[in-house]
Each structure stands twice: as C-alpha cells, then as structure tokens.
Design an enzyme around this catalytic site. Sequence first.
Site, PDB file in Angstrom:
ATOM      1  N   VAL A 268     -27.549 -17.285  97.602  1.00  0.00           N
ATOM      2  CA  VAL A 268     -27.159 -18.215  98.716  1.00  0.00           C
ATOM      3  C   VAL A 268     -25.291 -18.029  99.102  1.00  0.00           C
ATOM      4  O   VAL A 268     -25.000 -18.635 100.100  1.00  0.00           O
ATOM      5  CB  VAL A 268     -27.116 -19.722  98.471  1.00  0.00           C
ATOM      6  CG1 VAL A 268     -28.401 -20.272  98.453  1.00  0.00           C
ATOM      7  CG2 VAL A 268     -26.398 -20.286  97.189  1.00  0.00           C
TER       8      VAL A 268
ATOM      9  N   TYR B 251     -16.049 -27.083  89.832  1.00  0.00           N
ATOM     10  CA  TYR B 251     -17.211 -27.898  90.186  1.00  0.00           C
ATOM     11  C   TYR B 251     -17.020 -29.002  90.812  1.00  0.00           C
ATOM     12  O   TYR B 251     -17.490 -29.313  91.992  1.00  0.00           O
ATOM     13  CB  TYR B 251     -17.828 -28.148  88.910  1.00  0.00           C
ATOM     14  CG  TYR B 251     -19.411 -28.788  88.951  1.00  0.00           C
ATOM     15  CD1 TYR B 251     -20.375 -27.979  89.613  1.00  0.00           C
ATOM     16  CD2 TYR B 251     -19.579 -30.071  88.693  1.00  0.00           C
ATOM     17  CE1 TYR B 251     -21.589 -28.396  89.557  1.00  0.00           C
ATOM     18  CE2 TYR B 251     -20.772 -30.441  88.876  1.00  0.00           C
ATOM     19  CZ  TYR B 251     -21.787 -29.883  89.244  1.00  0.00           C
ATOM     20  OH  TYR B 251     -22.919 -30.389  89.161  1.00  0.00           O
TER      21      TYR B 251
ATOM     22  N   LYS C  10     -18.146 -30.046  94.959  1.00  0.00           N
ATOM     23  CA  LYS C  10     -19.071 -30.942  95.227  1.00  0.00           C
ATOM     24  C   LYS C  10     -18.237 -32.317  96.105  1.00  0.00           C
ATOM     25  O   LYS C  10     -19.023 -32.630  96.853  1.00  0.00           O
ATOM     26  CB  LYS C  10     -19.519 -31.626  93.876  1.00  0.00           C
ATOM     27  CG  LYS C  10     -20.254 -30.812  93.031  1.00  0.00           C
ATOM     28  CD  LYS C  10     -21.570 -30.374  93.610  1.00  0.00           C
ATOM     29  CE  LYS C  10     -22.443 -29.740  92.758  1.00  0.00           C
ATOM     30  NZ  LYS C  10     -23.913 -29.319  93.488  1.00  0.00           N
TER      31      LYS C  10
END
Length: 247
Positions: A63, A153, A157
């Site tokens: 992706v 992370y 997010k």
Amino acid sequence: MRLKEKVALITGGGSGIGAAVARRFAEEGAFVAIGDVNPRGGEQVADEIKRRGGRSIFCQVDVRKRDEVNRMIDQVVQEFGRLDILINNAGVTRDNLSARMSEEEWDFVVDVNLKGTFLCSQAAFRPMRKQRYGKIVNTASVVVRGNMGQVNYSSSKAGIIGLTRTLALEYARANINVNCIAPGFIDTPMSAAMPEKTKELALDRIPIKRMGTPEEVANLHLFLASDEANYITGQVIFIDGGASIGI
Ligand SMILES: NC(=O)c1ccc[n+]([C@@H]2O[C@H](COP(=O)([O-])OP(=O)(O)OC[C@H]3O[C@@H](n4cnc5c(N)ncnc54)[C@H](O)[C@@H]3O)[C@@H](O)[C@H]2O)c1
C-alpha cells in the site's frame, strides 16, 4: 444480508482483523477483494471464502506504492464492475523509544499506515465518484492518546484521524462516507508479538478486563460499511473495552 452484492476491498485482509472482516462481509453477501503484501495469508482467506460459495479475489499490493495501489483498484473494478467499500486496515508497528528510533523505523510505519491509507482512499475515489456511492473505513488505534515506545505508530494513527475528517468533507458530495475505527487491544498476530509484560499492563487498563476479538471489530466495520450508517461521516469510533475512558 446486510452487504448483498456490495463489492468490498480490504487491505491487510490476509491476517487478524482484516481476515475477520473479509469473512464477515462474505457472510453478509459481499464480493470480497483482499489486498495484502503477503500472498500466503491473502490467498488463503480468498480461497476459504470461495470454498464457502462466496466470490473473492486476492490482489498482491504494497500500500506504500501508488502504481501497485492503482493496479489493485483496477483489478477489483475489472473483476466485479465496481467498488462500494474500502476498508483501510493494513498496518504495521516498529516500536522503539523516540530517542533511539531510526529514520527507517519512522518512515516504514508512517508510510504503510498513513500514506497507504491516503493512496488507497485516493485511488478508490475514482470508481466511487462515478457510482456516486462509497463507504471508506480507516483504522486508527487507541494509542492516538499516546503510548511509550510507539511515537511512529501513534503519530501515523493520529494522522489517519485528520485524514478521515478531511476526506469526509471532500468526498461527501460524491455520496461517499469516510469513517475511522480506533481499536484497543485486539487478539491478533500483531498484538501476540508484544512482550508479556506490556500485554499485562495493557490488560490492566481495560475496564472490560479482556482483549477484544477480531470478530468484534469486524462487526463495527460491518455497521459502518453498510447503509445503516448512511448519515455517519468523519467520525472516529473507539472499540477498546473502555480503555480510552476515565483515568
Ligand atoms: N491488534 C491490535 O491490538 C490493534 C489495535 C489497534 C489497531 N490495530 C490496527 O488494526 C489493523 C489490523 O491489525 P492486526 O492486528 O489485524 O494486524 P496483523 O499484523 O494481523 O495484520 C496486518 C496485515 O496487514 C498486512 N500488511 C502489512 N504491511 C502491508 C503493506 N505495506 N501493504 C499491504 N498489506 C500490508 C500484513 O501482511 C497483514 O496481513 C492495523 O492497522 C493495526 O494497526 C490493531
């Protein structure tokens, strides 16, 4: 059936939450495309759905790469004629304290989680705009509140929440809903890789006192991807056993 003949693409559908979403959507009558960088898991889930009488394809994709993402969307539209639902679920971790985090660890996590979500949402817009119909569900995490050792992370997010709200504004006129789920501690290969001590601490902070299951998360995806959620857009829904409330 809540998704009868809807065409759904699930990134990271070869494992954990994504695989549970693929199975759940197929049970509800959807045609399911699985996009994953790992062909073993992705092909297994697609084969399982076909064995049960459903329609499914596997598309190998990283992706992070725009040409691969575009090819995946073309493959889905070629196979099923349209794209109704995009579940941006592919995600990775590379934990380290900020002081020690390498540029590679930062880039890898931000590229897969945030850039990957952007590229897939941008590519899915083309068929969805033509149809004047679409549902996009992105994946944040309870750690948007901050978490030691996860600066890459949690930033990726938190970025996904901004992305969700902005795309919801831009895509609304094309009748495309864009929402986001924020799971807590869910029982998947990703969480299994956590050190035991970290798992104990995480469990201790959950009012419901257990991990969530991938199937419970898939039920939330199902609601947001269905026409039951037609008037919901730009929202973030936490599914975390209460971990994000209180002190
Ligand atoms: N498990 C948890 O506790 C938890 C909590 C909060 C959020 N999440 C999020 O939920 C999502 C699913 O997590 P999971 O626990 O099922 O993880 P998992 O590791 O079981 O599955 C992730 C899938 O994404 C795929 N993937 C990784 N990089 C990719 C890439 N570049 N291109 C395409 N596919 C790629 C993997 O091959 C794998 O199949 C992730 O976005 C994760 O951040 C998980």
